[in-house]
Structure formats: structure tokens, C-alpha cells
Design an enzyme around this catalytic site. Sequence first.
Site, short mmCIF file in Angstrom:
data_model
loop_
_atom_site.label_atom_id
_atom_site.label_comp_id
_atom_site.label_asym_id
_atom_site.label_seq_id
_atom_site.Cartn_x
_atom_site.Cartn_y
_atom_site.Cartn_z
N TYR A 140 69.83 -43.32 22.67
CA TYR A 140 70.52 -42.45 21.71
C TYR A 140 72.03 -42.60 21.85
CZ TYR A 140 72.16 -38.30 19.28
OH TYR A 140 72.82 -37.45 18.43
N SER A 177 78.34 -38.37 17.19
CA SER A 177 77.99 -37.37 18.20
C SER A 177 78.98 -37.50 19.35
CB SER A 177 76.56 -37.65 18.72
OG SER A 177 76.27 -36.87 19.85
#
Length: 191
Positions: free
Chosen positions: A85, A72
Site C-alpha cells: 500500500y 496518502s
Amino acid sequence: FCSVQKVKKEIGDVSILVNNAGVITTADLLSTQDHQIERMFEVNSLAHIWTTRAFLPAMMNNNYGHIVTVASAAGHFVTSFMVAYCSSKFAAVGFHKALTEELSTLGKDGIKTTCLCPVFINTGFVKNPSTRLGKILEIEEVVEALMEGILTNQKMVFVPPHLSIAFLSEMLFPERALAFLRKLTDTKFDA
């Protein structure tokens, strides 16, 4: 690992592995529960290691294959209310870089690696994402960028591509300038 054995039995050696699984909890760090943090690391980081270890031996025997780490942009850039995260995605990016280096050291130049680092994708993964700069990505454009990255043996694929410039600027600009730029992007989502 019985599913790994099943894959090997039904289709033979795997020559391309796309590690694409992810979970997220969006909350401030102190509100994020222990089991949520553990789950994010289990899925977003450790799963890459386990699946790669399962399929890498055949790739190494053949000196052929491609391992894709779907990480990501959050593996390079931080966002408030996503501490765990972001940390798990930084770990995924680190896994990709370390694996790439290790394969090179071992002389396994026939095994390629690619790391995909997109911003928010319109999948429902995060509720109501928005940003002042850029747009929310559609699945098709991310897949297209990844396929291009695989076919051209790119090590790191940022989607959108201009993120690579932002990554470079993080290393060059002072913290005050970076803080100002982060305010300009005004990234938001429902926690």
C-alpha cells in the site's frame, strides 16, 4: 473508456479531475497475495495515470484545469504491514510530482495540480485505526483542507498540516531519532 466518452458528451470538457480511488490490504509483505499487490497498484497508482491521460488533452488545449491526486500520508511515511500500500501511494505522489514538472516544462501554467496526503480517515477503509499522536480524521475536515488547497493552488496538502513538519524532519534527522519518533506515534490498526 466508453465512460470517458459519455462524460465528455454529457458535460463537455472536464476542467477539474479528482483522482480519488483506493484499495488496501493490510498484512505483512510475504502474506500479501500477488493479486492484492497488483490490485493496489492498479487502483492506487495506475488509475491516476489512465484517468489523467483521458482528460488531460482538453485541459492542454485550453491551458486550463486542475488535477488532484488523492494519495496518502503513506505516500511519504511508511507503516509496517502496509508495504505494498505504501509503495503504491509513493507511486501516486511521484506521479503528481512528475506530472507537475512536465506541465511546467510544457508551459501549461494554466493547469494546476494538487496532491492530498491525509492520515487515517474515519471511513472504514482501515479497521480500528489509532495513533498516540493526532487523531483519526473526519471526512469533512479532509474535504475542507482539499478545497482550500485547490483554491489556493497548493501543490501538496498534508492533513493534518503538521505532517509537513514531519516530512521535513525525515530529511534532517538521523535514522535512530526517526525510529524513536515512529515508536512514539504508535500507529495501530487491525490487519
